[in-house]
Design a protein around this motif. Structure first.
Motif, short mmCIF file in Angstrom:
data_model
loop_
_atom_site.label_atom_id
_atom_site.label_comp_id
_atom_site.label_asym_id
_atom_site.label_seq_id
_atom_site.Cartn_x
_atom_site.Cartn_y
_atom_site.Cartn_z
N ALA A 118 0.86 -1.18 0.00
CA ALA A 118 0.00 0.00 0.00
C ALA A 118 0.90 1.24 0.00
O ALA A 118 1.84 1.33 0.78
CB ALA A 118 -0.89 0.00 1.24
N VAL A 119 0.63 2.16 -0.93
CA VAL A 119 1.34 3.44 -0.96
C VAL A 119 0.31 4.50 -0.55
O VAL A 119 -0.55 4.87 -1.34
CB VAL A 119 1.89 3.71 -2.37
N PRO A 120 0.38 4.95 0.71
CA PRO A 120 -0.69 5.81 1.22
C PRO A 120 -0.57 7.26 0.76
O PRO A 120 0.53 7.80 0.63
CB PRO A 120 -0.51 5.73 2.74
N TYR A 121 -1.70 7.89 0.45
CA TYR A 121 -1.74 9.34 0.31
C TYR A 121 -2.80 9.85 1.29
O TYR A 121 -3.79 9.17 1.54
CB TYR A 121 -2.03 9.77 -1.14
N TYR A 122 -2.54 11.03 1.85
CA TYR A 122 -3.40 11.52 2.92
C TYR A 122 -4.44 12.50 2.41
O TYR A 122 -4.11 13.42 1.66
CB TYR A 122 -2.56 12.17 4.03
N LEU A 123 -5.70 12.30 2.84
CA LEU A 123 -6.75 13.29 2.56
C LEU A 123 -6.61 14.41 3.59
O LEU A 123 -6.16 14.19 4.72
CB LEU A 123 -8.12 12.62 2.65
N ASN A 124 -6.99 15.62 3.18
CA ASN A 124 -6.77 16.80 4.01
C ASN A 124 -7.99 17.10 4.89
O ASN A 124 -8.96 17.71 4.44
CB ASN A 124 -6.44 18.00 3.09
N GLU A 125 -7.91 16.69 6.14
CA GLU A 125 -9.05 16.84 7.05
C GLU A 125 -9.42 18.31 7.24
O GLU A 125 -10.60 18.64 7.36
CB GLU A 125 -8.74 16.19 8.41
N ASP A 126 -8.39 19.20 7.25
CA ASP A 126 -8.65 20.61 7.51
C ASP A 126 -9.40 21.27 6.36
O ASP A 126 -9.95 22.36 6.50
CB ASP A 126 -7.31 21.36 7.71
N ASP A 127 -9.39 20.65 5.18
CA ASP A 127 -10.12 21.19 4.04
C ASP A 127 -11.17 20.19 3.57
O ASP A 127 -11.18 19.76 2.41
CB ASP A 127 -9.12 21.54 2.91
N ASP A 128 -12.02 19.77 4.53
CA ASP A 128 -13.15 18.91 4.16
C ASP A 128 -12.72 17.60 3.51
O ASP A 128 -13.37 17.12 2.57
CB ASP A 128 -14.06 19.66 3.18
N TRP A 129 -11.63 17.04 3.97
CA TRP A 129 -11.11 15.77 3.43
C TRP A 129 -10.84 15.85 1.93
O TRP A 129 -11.03 14.87 1.19
CB TRP A 129 -12.06 14.60 3.70
N SER A 130 -10.37 17.00 1.48
CA SER A 130 -10.10 17.14 0.04
C SER A 130 -8.84 16.38 -0.34
O SER A 130 -8.02 15.99 0.49
CB SER A 130 -9.94 18.61 -0.31
N LEU A 131 -8.72 16.15 -1.65
CA LEU A 131 -7.59 15.39 -2.17
C LEU A 131 -6.67 16.36 -2.89
O LEU A 131 -7.04 16.95 -3.92
CB LEU A 131 -8.13 14.32 -3.12
N ASP A 132 -5.47 16.53 -2.37
CA ASP A 132 -4.53 17.50 -2.89
C ASP A 132 -3.55 16.79 -3.84
O ASP A 132 -2.95 15.78 -3.47
CB ASP A 132 -3.79 18.10 -1.68
N ILE A 133 -3.42 17.32 -5.06
CA ILE A 133 -2.55 16.66 -6.04
C ILE A 133 -1.10 16.61 -5.56
O ILE A 133 -0.38 15.64 -5.82
CB ILE A 133 -2.68 17.37 -7.41
N ASP A 134 -0.67 17.62 -4.84
CA ASP A 134 0.69 17.59 -4.29
C ASP A 134 0.88 16.37 -3.38
O ASP A 134 1.97 15.79 -3.32
CB ASP A 134 0.99 18.86 -3.49
#
Lengths: 507, 507
Positions: B212-228
């Motif tokens: 598994a290669v994890p990427y983190y969703l951004n909780e502070d911005d409504d669980w948004s998915l940041d391309i960075d």
């Protein structure tokens, strides 16, 4: 239509060698770049013959004249596809559990006119335990149904059974796959499988990257299982570096239709015990028994327990299904397996594995309950249930005898009759010219014969090479499931085809 | 009961080190000797909390006084377990296909009183295509139903869909597992998954021995998915020697409930395109959308096709299910996936893989057909269908808002509201004494909190550690599925528990 799906396969293969060709990129996933174990899987029951049969169906649907009216799928044990009627009581209960409004008081007048009281009662009882058939159940299966399965096993065998050792499954296949997945720890794990075998086993071993260690059934002695064969097969496997961990027995046999004697089963258990091998007993045809007095079915669980305390730690998985027997509810995907003598922690791991897939479908579970607990004497549906069950049974027996009789009447064909299951596995001796023609067509001789049969008659069977057979022998597997009213015509077509095939390739 | 099942686990483990101990032999299969990948699988949704909840249910059934009356299973998205009623038309059709005698002329008077004419018509039409629901279907699913699925996708997205690229499955999970199995070719294959994620993904990667290669969703911005985030996650994976072959997006999110913007989806597609990564789009919550004007659902297939011919070879698998939405038919196990831009030979291998399991259960397939082709305007059942659908939808929306409101009112708890799906994933900040007590009990702090909640209220949720979360943060996942009439009581119980927990562990 997507543009990409039109690229010929060959072109795709070439493209995949370079990263870009003009504007078109190669795919990440190509035949060359996917899991090689998936590629190694062979599954003849739904292989080339079955695909060609589907194409012929399409032609017939467009009214093309092929010299026959319909494709007859004898390649797969799928009774209801060939017009076997389902057991009425079972479907009544299933319908009532699907639409529980039928159980509400305001609908009772109409519902009582359509459904017998015991079906209504049973549906109520099941729904009380299950809640809704649309809710996930316990991952191991509804506890109430597992309890009924345990009771069924106890009554069948006369020995205790524990519902915590029972897993309801989506057909026997998924249970077999889970157990093999658990057992296989490295690529040199060997699992002994019969030859001929049901290809689920070889396919699953390919998929999970383990080794099949074949043992041969004895065609000359009614496909019997000789312990010396097991011993030499095991020695052979071990000499090739296999760690042999399990033995698969299909009883009654698929594709061979044999049924093991009690004595033979004791020998098999002793063999496994001495060699420290786990036994997988595929017993999905346990009620398809056509010589019950001469060759009755015994479960491995029963024989094991009858052998006393020396064997109390013996490790056995037993599989059963709603797809076979006189029930034939294949499309529903239901079954169960029982773990006997399996370590609690190992059972726990199987439970965890089951929970990743959430639960077996609930209607399949309901059908398991109905199979193990059908209407009893005195119940309103008992008479009809018995009539249907016996009717299907007697007809299967008649058809099995008619078909083996036909095969044995054909030039160069011999066929053991079926003691059990739904299949015959005749041996065909083909003239050298036919074998030559097969070679030229790039086919195995039995495949060549079966394709010719399909093209001439619409009858779809499976070449013996899909199940494994002794080198230099050729067979095919056919169900005896075509409807009885069409059976004589079906046999006549096969006979005519065989004669024409032989004259075409006679020396 | 089998004697062996009574051996304590510890004793079993000790026994397995020597071959014989007195009369008792060690097992072939022990925790130490089974497939290590199976052992590595973790599946929290049905983990310790769920097992403890089952035990509490047993106590309640024996009338033990635990201070609450029932266990409330908020650990799993299982609407019909929590009394959500099924869609009437769907169950009417299912019942009629189960028991086709209901369609025969002599039963028409009663049947017409019980079933609307369009349900009868639909059942007839389906049975004409299927034959019997007890027969195996085409391994990829009934062609007629796949055609209806393709039509549904075309109407939803405005782009062509080909039934030959559609696989009907036993729930979305089994489709995900097949696709991952195909993609994984060696232990260093990496699959990017969101954190937090639905544990099916991590469990399947463990089982098939990939990373598994994890990427983190951004909780502070409504669980948004940041391309960075995707870029750095990929770089990180590659730096550790992973061959990253696939990216999993769950949209709407599970457990996070976010819904991606169109712009974000385009970025994700471009990212995968540039990095040569196959996209797996888990879209099972596509109709659970609670801010449709502000944040509507778009399928990845639609966005991909809208991006023009540059992306025509892009490789995408899209998953859908009958278990979620307003249908909630989890126990039935039905779903489908569509292959977009997948090489024909690769699709062929998926078909072969499907054929080893024979076919998805037919009632699950029928429900897929009903989902993609519900009653139309003018049909007798249209009004009731709309009323039921809208009723469930409105209630889910109200309950989601009520529950996120409650969570945000609690000391130390923050919770993004749900744009979609059936879950909330509040963050809990626990006092140091609670963290200390958890450590002493050998639990993660969130697990400790959730166990306390279960014991105090009967409410079963899943600790955030089961889904993954940023180090040092603690969460849990709760569905908002308890019945609306009980919802205020449910919220009050949670509030009371939280306050008592905080005062117990206050400094």
């Amino acid at each position: 239509m997507q543009a990409t799906t039109a690229i010929p396969i060959l072109l795709c293969k070439r493209l995949s060698t370079s990263k870009f060709v003009g504007a078109r990129r190669s795919k990440v996933l190509t035949y060359d770049s996917i899991n090689s174990h998936v590629k190694k899987v062979e599954y003849a029951v739904r292989g080339e013959l079955a695909i060609r049969a589907e194409k012929i169906k399409e032609k017939l649907a467009k009214n093309e004249d092929l010299g026959f009216e319909a494709v007859v799928n004898c390649n797969i044990g799928n009774p209801q596809q060939l017009m076997q009627r389902p057991i009425t009581f079972f479907r009544q209960v299933a319908a009532l559990t699907e639409y529980p409004d039928l159980l509400s008081p305001e609908n009772q007048d109409h519902v009582k006119a359509l459904f017998p009281s015991d079906a209504i009662e049973r549906a109520r009882k099941l729904l009380k335990q299950i809640g809704s058939v649309g809710a996930y159940s316990h991952s191991q299966g509804v506890p109430h149904i597992r309890q009924d399965v345990a009771k069924f096993i106890e009554e069948r065998d006369g020995y205790p059974s524990d519902m915590n050792n029972i897993f309801l499954t989506q057909g026997a296949s998924s249970g077999v796959q889970s157990v093999l997945q658990l057992i296989i720890t490295h690529p040199d794990v060997g699992v002994m499988i019969p030859i001929p075998q049901y290809p689920l086993y070889s396919a699953t071993l390919s998929l999970f990257n383990a080794r099949a260690v074949p043992y041969y059934l004895n065609e000359d002695d009614d496909w019997s299982l000789d312990i010396d064969q097991l011993t030499s097969s095991l020695a052979n496997g071990r000499s090739k570096g296999c760690e042999v961990r399990a033995l698969v027995i299909i009883n009654p046999g698929n594709p061979t239709g044999q049924c093991l004697t009690e004595r033979n089963m004791r020998e098999i258990i002793e063999f496994c015990y001495n060699e420290r091998i786990v036994l997988l007993a595929d017993e999905v045809y346990q009620t398809n028994i056509y010589r019950p007095s001469e060759r009755p079915f015994h479960s491995f669980k029963k024989i094991l327990r009858s052998m006393g305390s020396k064997y109390e730690d013996f490790e056995l998985f037993s599989f059963h299904s709603i797809s076979k027997g006189m029930i034939g509810e294949c499309g529903r995907r239901g079954g169960y397996y029982e773990c006997t003598g399996i370590d609690r922690e190992v059972v726990g791991q199987l439970y965890k594995l089951a929970s990743v897939s959430l639960c077996p479908n609930v209607q399949g579970q309901i059908m398991v309950d109905l199979m193990v607990k059908p209407p009893k004497r005195g119940d309103p549906s008992h008479e009809l249930y018995q009539k249907e069950l016996k009717g299907i049974y007697a007809s299967l027996k008649r058809r099995s005898e008619k078909l083996s009789g036909l095969f044995n009447s054909l030039d160069g064909v011999t066929c053991n009759d079926a003691k059990g299951s739904m299949y015959l596995f005749p041996r065909i001796r083909l003239p050298p010219k036919a074998i030559e023609a097969a070679r030229e067509a790039g086919k195995q001789p039995d495949e060549f014969y079966c394709l010719a049969m399909l093209d001439a008659t619409g009858v779809c069977v499976v070449p013996g090479s899909g199940f494994g057979q002794k080198d230099g022998t050729w067979h095919f597997r056919s169900t005896f499931l075509p409807p009885e009213e069409l059976f004589d015509g079906f046999c006549a077509n096969l006979k005519k085809f065989h004669q024409e095939f032989l004259s075409k390739y006679r020396d």
